[in-house]
Design a protein around this motif. Structure first.
Motif, mmCIF file in Angstrom:
data_model
loop_
_atom_site.group_PDB
_atom_site.id
_atom_site.type_symbol
_atom_site.label_atom_id
_atom_site.label_comp_id
_atom_site.label_asym_id
_atom_site.label_seq_id
_atom_site.Cartn_x
_atom_site.Cartn_y
_atom_site.Cartn_z
ATOM 1 N N ASN A 1 82.154 14.383 1.065
ATOM 2 C CA ASN A 1 82.083 13.109 0.366
ATOM 3 C C ASN A 1 80.768 13.095 -0.413
ATOM 4 O OD1 ASN A 1 84.495 11.694 1.458
ATOM 5 N ND2 ASN A 1 83.404 11.927 3.398
ATOM 6 N N PHE A 2 80.831 13.413 -1.701
ATOM 7 C CA PHE A 2 79.627 13.361 -2.530
ATOM 8 C C PHE A 2 79.137 11.920 -2.597
ATOM 9 C CE2 PHE A 2 77.441 13.126 -6.687
ATOM 10 C CZ PHE A 2 76.498 14.123 -6.494
ATOM 11 N N GLU A 3 80.099 11.000 -2.595
ATOM 12 C CA GLU A 3 79.822 9.561 -2.506
ATOM 13 C C GLU A 3 80.797 8.971 -1.507
ATOM 14 O OE1 GLU A 3 78.757 8.723 -7.189
ATOM 15 O OE2 GLU A 3 80.761 9.358 -6.593
ATOM 16 N N LEU A 4 80.325 8.080 -0.661
ATOM 17 C CA LEU A 4 81.213 7.426 0.287
ATOM 18 C C LEU A 4 82.125 6.441 -0.442
ATOM 19 C CD1 LEU A 4 79.020 6.536 3.399
ATOM 20 C CD2 LEU A 4 80.710 8.369 3.186
ATOM 21 N N PRO A 5 83.363 6.317 0.001
ATOM 22 C CA PRO A 5 84.239 5.306 -0.596
ATOM 23 C C PRO A 5 83.834 3.906 -0.132
ATOM 24 C CG PRO A 5 85.322 6.309 1.277
ATOM 25 C CD PRO A 5 84.023 7.060 1.075
ATOM 26 N N ASN A 6 84.029 2.916 -0.970
ATOM 27 C CA ASN A 6 83.699 1.548 -0.544
ATOM 28 C C ASN A 6 84.838 0.910 0.250
ATOM 29 O OD1 ASN A 6 85.299 1.484 -2.813
ATOM 30 N ND2 ASN A 6 84.379 -0.378 -3.657
ATOM 31 N N ILE A 7 85.978 1.600 0.337
ATOM 32 C CA ILE A 7 87.092 1.171 1.185
ATOM 33 C C ILE A 7 87.128 2.112 2.379
ATOM 34 C CG2 ILE A 7 89.574 0.775 1.347
ATOM 35 C CD1 ILE A 7 88.162 -1.084 -0.619
ATOM 36 N N SER A 8 86.861 1.589 3.566
ATOM 37 C CA SER A 8 86.692 2.433 4.745
ATOM 38 C C SER A 8 87.897 3.324 5.027
ATOM 39 C CB SER A 8 86.405 1.555 5.975
ATOM 40 O OG SER A 8 85.242 0.778 5.771
ATOM 41 N N GLU A 9 89.107 2.775 4.844
ATOM 42 C CA GLU A 9 90.310 3.557 5.129
ATOM 43 C C GLU A 9 90.386 4.814 4.275
ATOM 44 O OE1 GLU A 9 90.241 0.345 4.774
ATOM 45 O OE2 GLU A 9 91.162 -0.543 6.570
ATOM 46 N N ASP A 10 89.799 4.761 3.056
ATOM 47 C CA ASP A 10 89.832 5.935 2.182
ATOM 48 C C ASP A 10 89.063 7.104 2.786
ATOM 49 O OD1 ASP A 10 91.421 4.691 0.348
ATOM 50 O OD2 ASP A 10 89.825 4.208 -1.060
ATOM 51 N N TYR A 11 88.059 6.796 3.604
ATOM 52 C CA TYR A 11 87.312 7.869 4.282
ATOM 53 C C TYR A 11 88.247 8.653 5.195
ATOM 54 C CZ TYR A 11 84.056 10.130 7.531
ATOM 55 O OH TYR A 11 83.396 11.047 8.298
ATOM 56 N N VAL A 12 89.089 7.929 5.921
ATOM 57 C CA VAL A 12 90.046 8.573 6.824
ATOM 58 C C VAL A 12 91.015 9.445 6.038
ATOM 59 C CG1 VAL A 12 91.852 8.183 8.544
ATOM 60 C CG2 VAL A 12 89.853 6.683 8.475
ATOM 61 N N HIS A 13 91.501 8.924 4.890
ATOM 62 C CA HIS A 13 92.416 9.702 4.059
ATOM 63 C C HIS A 13 91.722 10.960 3.541
ATOM 64 C CE1 HIS A 13 95.081 6.413 4.406
ATOM 65 N NE2 HIS A 13 94.531 5.645 3.494
ATOM 66 N N ARG A 14 90.488 10.810 3.116
ATOM 67 C CA ARG A 14 89.745 11.938 2.547
ATOM 68 C C ARG A 14 89.557 13.055 3.564
ATOM 69 N NH1 ARG A 14 84.467 9.746 -0.767
ATOM 70 N NH2 ARG A 14 85.494 8.594 -2.459
ATOM 71 N N ILE A 15 88.986 12.741 4.707
ATOM 72 C CA ILE A 15 88.679 13.798 5.670
ATOM 73 C C ILE A 15 89.942 14.329 6.325
ATOM 74 C CG2 ILE A 15 86.423 12.750 6.069
ATOM 75 C CD1 ILE A 15 87.385 12.120 8.931
ATOM 76 N N GLY A 16 91.035 13.588 6.202
ATOM 77 C CA GLY A 16 92.310 14.050 6.740
ATOM 78 C C GLY A 16 92.883 15.231 5.990
ATOM 79 N N ARG A 17 92.234 15.606 4.875
ATOM 80 C CA ARG A 17 92.676 16.810 4.150
ATOM 81 C C ARG A 17 92.374 18.068 4.949
ATOM 82 N NH1 ARG A 17 95.912 14.436 1.347
ATOM 83 N NH2 ARG A 17 95.140 12.392 1.794
ATOM 84 N N VAL B 1 74.936 10.738 2.043
ATOM 85 C CA VAL B 1 74.778 9.284 2.056
ATOM 86 C C VAL B 1 73.391 8.883 1.563
ATOM 87 C CG1 VAL B 1 74.867 7.200 3.478
ATOM 88 C CG2 VAL B 1 76.400 9.119 3.978
ATOM 89 N N SER B 2 73.363 8.110 0.492
ATOM 90 C CA SER B 2 72.111 7.563 -0.034
ATOM 91 C C SER B 2 71.925 6.144 0.480
ATOM 92 C CB SER B 2 72.119 7.604 -1.563
ATOM 93 O OG SER B 2 73.279 6.983 -2.084
ATOM 94 N N ALA B 3 70.763 5.566 0.188
ATOM 95 C CA ALA B 3 70.417 4.247 0.737
ATOM 96 C C ALA B 3 71.452 3.180 0.402
ATOM 97 C CB ALA B 3 69.043 3.831 0.222
ATOM 98 N N ASP B 4 71.957 3.189 -0.836
ATOM 99 C CA ASP B 4 72.877 2.138 -1.252
ATOM 100 C C ASP B 4 74.262 2.265 -0.621
ATOM 101 O OD1 ASP B 4 73.455 4.448 -2.651
ATOM 102 O OD2 ASP B 4 73.976 3.406 -4.509
ATOM 103 N N GLU B 5 74.481 3.330 0.164
ATOM 104 C CA GLU B 5 75.771 3.509 0.840
ATOM 105 C C GLU B 5 75.676 3.195 2.332
ATOM 106 O OE1 GLU B 5 77.877 7.123 -1.542
ATOM 107 O OE2 GLU B 5 75.923 7.596 -0.658
ATOM 108 N N THR B 6 74.576 2.641 2.759
ATOM 109 C CA THR B 6 74.357 2.335 4.172
ATOM 110 C C THR B 6 75.425 1.397 4.720
ATOM 111 O OG1 THR B 6 71.964 2.641 3.929
ATOM 112 C CG2 THR B 6 72.724 1.383 5.839
ATOM 113 N N THR B 7 75.756 0.377 3.970
ATOM 114 C CA THR B 7 76.783 -0.578 4.405
ATOM 115 C C THR B 7 78.137 0.104 4.526
ATOM 116 O OG1 THR B 7 75.624 -2.419 3.351
ATOM 117 C CG2 THR B 7 77.943 -2.756 3.878
ATOM 118 N N PHE B 8 78.470 0.965 3.558
ATOM 119 C CA PHE B 8 79.738 1.686 3.591
ATOM 120 C C PHE B 8 79.822 2.553 4.849
ATOM 121 C CE2 PHE B 8 79.517 1.787 -1.338
ATOM 122 C CZ PHE B 8 79.876 0.437 -1.389
#
Length: 428
Positions: A317-333, A347-354
């Motif tokens: 993940n070069f950038e985290l998705p802002n929709i949490s479920e998309d993370y599951v879809h991504r790593i499920g590859r 993960v950069s500072a502005d992605e802490t919440t994600f």
């Protein structure tokens, strides 16, 4: 359990054996029997669990057992959200129906419609389609859905995310009300349950794995890094460990192109896949990635949804998705078919919440590492970046705001689940 115990025809068992499969996956064991009984089914299954065969095999069995004497008409419709997924589902239909007297084809946007129309006119039993191209051809009077007996909505959650709800509603009205309906989704969200209530008739609900859980075989790791150092870090990771097959996710098409160029300049063979790429370019990039001539495939979420890449070892993940479920879809590859896999997030500072939202969803604290020379910026703002907004438009932690922060943000937001879809899938 063996496939023989599921009640499938000899012709289908022969095709399954030819592909080298002996035992059905959990989702196949649970979904195939009720589908064969003619029941509506609502199934929750991640990509990589064998869900396509879970609906394709019983669908083909039903059609072949109840052959029609009339001229071939579209008797089964499989709707998918993206071109790539449509092509892969069609490939499965073709393989499993090899020894059956059934015809099938696939239609999607971004390519000339004439060959698609020519095949439909010859008569097909099974049609795999994306919503936009399907409605385009129907509006032109080039196909009819009046004889559809079975409807499949594959990756229904992604179709809602992409704004296909109105298109789905229009397609429903073009088919007989008496039909069998099958809905497959990665999650049973509130919106999916609402859609299911309007389409499915007393459905059997099946799940392959607990909702929103990640594959146990996947090793997850977070690298905390300054935003401006992400490109250098990802190149270092891939180069130092000599990774040969890496799927990288970015949030935007522009970001995918930019990262791809940087990698090529660093001597890493890479290709980008997203909605602005022609279908030919996307097909070529995917083929190169699967064959090994392309080491890195950089993709956006929509373009990568449904990609079938066997034994993929690395997802970044070069950038985290802002929709949490998309993370599951991504790593499920990765981590599919019992194989191990590695999922890394920069993960950069502005992605802490994600990151916090993702950890809450997957129910675990993801291990964090910091690479010397690529440390995170202690002064960077932790305020999440908005879609289309650049770094200069966000306030830093010292509360000093850039003048550009006061400018009106005219960037496009992620389409809501209620967005009307009118084009023929050209963006995806």
């Amino acid at each position: 359990m063996s496939f023989n115990a599921l009640g499938l025809s000899e012709a289908l068992l022969k095709a399954i054996s030819k592909k080298g499969y002996t035992s059905p996956s959990p989702i196949q064991q649970k979904a195939i029997p009720p589908i064969l009984e003619g029941k509506d089914v609502l199934a929750s299954a991640q990509t990589g669990t064998g869900k396509t065969a879970g609906f394709t095999l019983p669908l083909l069995h039903i059609l072949s057992e109840n052959s029609q004497e009339r001229r071939r008409a579209i008797r089964a419709l499989i709707l998918t959200p993206t071109r790539e997924l449509a092509a892969q589902v069609y490939a499965n239909v073709k393989e499993y129906s090899e020894f059956l007297d059934l015809r099938s084809t696939v239609i999607f946007g971004g390519v000339n419609q004439k060959p698609q129309v020519a095949t439909i006119r010859q008569g097909v039993d099974v049609l795999v389609a994306t919503p936009g191209r399907l409605l385009d051809l129907q509006n032109q009077g080039l196909l009819s859905l009046k004889h559809v007996e079975i409807l499949v909505l594959d990756e229904a959650d992604r179709m809602l995310d992409m704004g296909f709800l109105r298109d789905i509603e229009r397609i429903m009205k073009l088919m007989p009300t008496k039909r069998q309906n099958l809905m497959f989704s990665a999650t049973f969200s509130k919106d999916i349950r609402k859609l299911a209530n309007g389409i499915l008739n007393h459905p059997v609900r099946v799940e392959a794995t607990p909702e929103n859980t990640t594959v146990e075989a996947i090793s997850q790791k977070v690298y905390r890094v300054a935003k401006g150092l992400k490109t250098d870090l990802i190149i270092k990771l891939i180069s130092d460990d000599n990774w040969k097959q890496v799927l990288v996710f970015t949030r935007t098409k522009h970001g995918a192109n930019k990262l791809c160029k940087k990698m090529v300049s660093a001597g890493i063979t890479a290709a980008a896949i997203h909605g602005n790429k022609s279908q030919g370019a996307r097909t070529k990039a995917l083929a190169g990635f699967k064959s090994g001539s392309v080491r890195v495939l950089v993709a956006t979420d929509i373009a990568a949804r449904g990609l079938d890449i066997p034994l993929l070892p690395h997802v970044i993940n070069f950038e985290l998705p802002n929709i949490s479920e998309d993370y599951v879809h991504r790593i499920g590859r990765t981590g599919r078919a019992g194989a191990s896999g590695q999922a890394i997030s920069l993960v950069s500072a502005d992605e802490t919440t994600f990151l916090r939202d993702i950890e809450k969803l997957v129910g675990m604290k993801i291990p964090v590492e910091i690479v010397e020379g690529f440390e995170p910026d202690p002064n960077a703002s932790t305020v999440p970046i908005k879609p289309g907004q650049n770094r200069s438009q966000r306030p830093r932690n010292n509360n000093k705001s850039s003048s550009s922060n006061r400018k009106r943000d005219n960037s496009k937001k992620r389409p809501s689940r209620q967005t009307t879809r009118t084009s023929s899938d050209r963006r995806h």
